[in-house]
Design a protein around this motif. Structure first.
Motif, short mmCIF file in Angstrom:
data_model
loop_
_atom_site.label_atom_id
_atom_site.label_comp_id
_atom_site.label_asym_id
_atom_site.label_seq_id
_atom_site.Cartn_x
_atom_site.Cartn_y
_atom_site.Cartn_z
N ASP A 22 7.18 -1.32 -17.89
CA ASP A 22 8.18 -0.46 -18.53
C ASP A 22 9.54 -1.14 -18.54
OD1 ASP A 22 6.36 1.56 -19.05
OD2 ASP A 22 6.99 2.81 -17.35
N ASN A 23 9.93 -1.72 -17.40
CA ASN A 23 11.21 -2.42 -17.33
C ASN A 23 11.24 -3.60 -18.30
OD1 ASN A 23 12.13 -0.66 -15.39
ND2 ASN A 23 11.96 -2.09 -13.70
N ALA A 24 10.14 -4.35 -18.35
CA ALA A 24 10.07 -5.51 -19.25
C ALA A 24 10.19 -5.07 -20.71
CB ALA A 24 8.77 -6.28 -19.03
N ALA A 25 9.51 -3.98 -21.07
CA ALA A 25 9.56 -3.48 -22.45
C ALA A 25 10.98 -3.02 -22.81
CB ALA A 25 8.57 -2.33 -22.63
N GLY A 29 13.15 -5.08 -25.63
CA GLY A 29 13.49 -4.36 -26.85
C GLY A 29 12.43 -4.51 -27.92
N PRO A 30 12.65 -3.86 -29.06
CA PRO A 30 11.62 -3.86 -30.11
C PRO A 30 11.37 -5.22 -30.75
CG PRO A 30 13.61 -2.72 -30.84
CD PRO A 30 13.80 -3.04 -29.40
N GLU A 31 12.30 -6.13 -30.68
CA GLU A 31 12.13 -7.45 -31.29
C GLU A 31 11.69 -8.51 -30.28
OE1 GLU A 31 12.39 -7.83 -34.62
OE2 GLU A 31 12.81 -5.68 -34.66
N GLY A 32 11.60 -8.14 -29.01
CA GLY A 32 11.28 -9.11 -27.96
C GLY A 32 9.80 -9.23 -27.70
N TRP A 33 9.47 -9.90 -26.61
CA TRP A 33 8.07 -10.11 -26.23
C TRP A 33 7.90 -9.95 -24.73
CZ3 TRP A 33 7.96 -13.96 -22.71
CH2 TRP A 33 8.93 -14.95 -22.79
N ILE A 34 6.64 -9.67 -24.35
CA ILE A 34 6.23 -9.60 -22.96
C ILE A 34 4.95 -10.42 -22.84
CG2 ILE A 34 5.42 -8.10 -21.08
CD1 ILE A 34 6.90 -5.80 -22.46
N ASP A 35 4.87 -11.24 -21.82
CA ASP A 35 3.68 -12.04 -21.56
C ASP A 35 3.13 -11.63 -20.19
OD1 ASP A 35 1.79 -14.14 -21.99
OD2 ASP A 35 2.93 -15.39 -20.60
N GLY A 44 -5.64 -15.04 -2.98
CA GLY A 44 -5.52 -13.79 -3.72
C GLY A 44 -5.33 -14.03 -5.20
N ALA A 45 -4.62 -13.11 -5.82
CA ALA A 45 -4.35 -13.21 -7.25
C ALA A 45 -2.89 -12.87 -7.51
CB ALA A 45 -5.25 -12.28 -8.04
N ARG A 46 -2.38 -13.39 -8.59
CA ARG A 46 -0.99 -13.16 -8.97
C ARG A 46 -0.96 -12.55 -10.37
NH1 ARG A 46 3.25 -14.76 -6.26
NH2 ARG A 46 1.98 -16.16 -5.03
N ILE A 47 -0.21 -11.46 -10.49
CA ILE A 47 0.07 -10.86 -11.80
C ILE A 47 1.45 -11.36 -12.19
CG2 ILE A 47 0.36 -8.72 -13.11
CD1 ILE A 47 -1.30 -7.37 -10.78
N VAL A 48 1.54 -12.03 -13.32
CA VAL A 48 2.81 -12.59 -13.78
C VAL A 48 3.21 -11.88 -15.07
CG1 VAL A 48 4.05 -14.69 -14.45
CG2 VAL A 48 2.19 -14.82 -12.77
N ILE A 49 4.39 -11.27 -15.05
CA ILE A 49 4.90 -10.54 -16.21
C ILE A 49 6.25 -11.14 -16.58
CG2 ILE A 49 5.63 -8.30 -17.11
CD1 ILE A 49 3.74 -7.04 -14.95
N ALA A 50 6.32 -11.75 -17.76
CA ALA A 50 7.55 -12.37 -18.25
C ALA A 50 8.02 -11.61 -19.49
CB ALA A 50 7.30 -13.83 -18.60
N ASP A 51 9.34 -11.55 -19.68
CA ASP A 51 9.88 -10.89 -20.87
C ASP A 51 11.01 -11.70 -21.46
OD1 ASP A 51 12.62 -9.89 -20.03
OD2 ASP A 51 11.41 -8.90 -18.51
N SER A 52 11.38 -11.35 -22.67
CA SER A 52 12.44 -12.06 -23.39
C SER A 52 13.77 -11.31 -23.35
CB SER A 52 12.02 -12.29 -24.85
OG SER A 52 11.87 -11.03 -25.50
N ALA A 102 13.91 -17.24 -21.63
CA ALA A 102 14.79 -16.07 -21.76
C ALA A 102 14.27 -15.01 -20.81
CB ALA A 102 14.76 -15.54 -23.19
N GLY A 103 15.07 -14.03 -20.51
CA GLY A 103 14.61 -12.90 -19.72
C GLY A 103 14.32 -13.21 -18.27
N SER A 104 13.31 -12.54 -17.74
CA SER A 104 12.94 -12.72 -16.34
C SER A 104 11.43 -12.77 -16.18
CB SER A 104 13.52 -11.58 -15.49
OG SER A 104 12.99 -10.35 -15.91
#
Length: 131
Positions: A22-25, A29-35, A44-52, A102-104
């Motif tokens: 939700d924070n990444a979205a 914004g509407p023109e950005g991206w989330i990976d 273990g495992a890692r969940i990686v969430i990047a945004d623009s 870009a982003g975090s």
């Protein structure tokens, strides 16, 4: 070596990952991206969430997981504090860093389990490709 299993409370983990998404979205914004990626990590495992989005402001970076800390005018500042608690209860960790483009980038580490995956109940198992 086969699948890597992560065991935990499905509802809590869904809440934790949902908060970050939700924070990444909102940031992207509407023109950005989330990976989003789920990758094997030692133990273990890692969940990686990047945004623009614009990235994390310097003035809140040190307080990012503090309850009631928010950079959004209408934000409660509870989402990431709750997410950190949920991840911690599962024996994991959560960090944020700047995205090189870009982003975090948010990295959620969850320890693996050697038990078999339950067929039903409140637990969830996820497979991650080992890298």
């Amino acid at each position: 070596d086969g699948p890597l299993l992560i065991e935990g409370d499905m509802l809590l983990l869904r809440e934790a990952v949902g908060n970050v998404l939700d924070n990444a979205a909102q940031a992207a914004g509407p023109e950005g991206w989330i990976d989003v990626a789920l990758v094997g990590d030692p133990g273990g495992a890692r969940i990686v969430i990047a945004d623009s989005g614009p990235g994390i402001a310097d003035d809140i970076r040190d307080r990012l997981f503090t309850p009631f800390c928010s950079s959004k005018p209408s934000g409660t500042g509870l989402g990431l504090a709750l997410t950190r608690k949920i991840v911690s209860l599962h024996g994991g960790s959560i960090t944020f860093d700047e995205n090189h483009h870009a982003g975090s980038v948010c990295r959620i580490f969850l320890p693996g389990t050697t038990s078999s995956c339950p067929a039903a109940g409140s637990s969830v198992c996820a497979e991650a490709k080992k890298s």
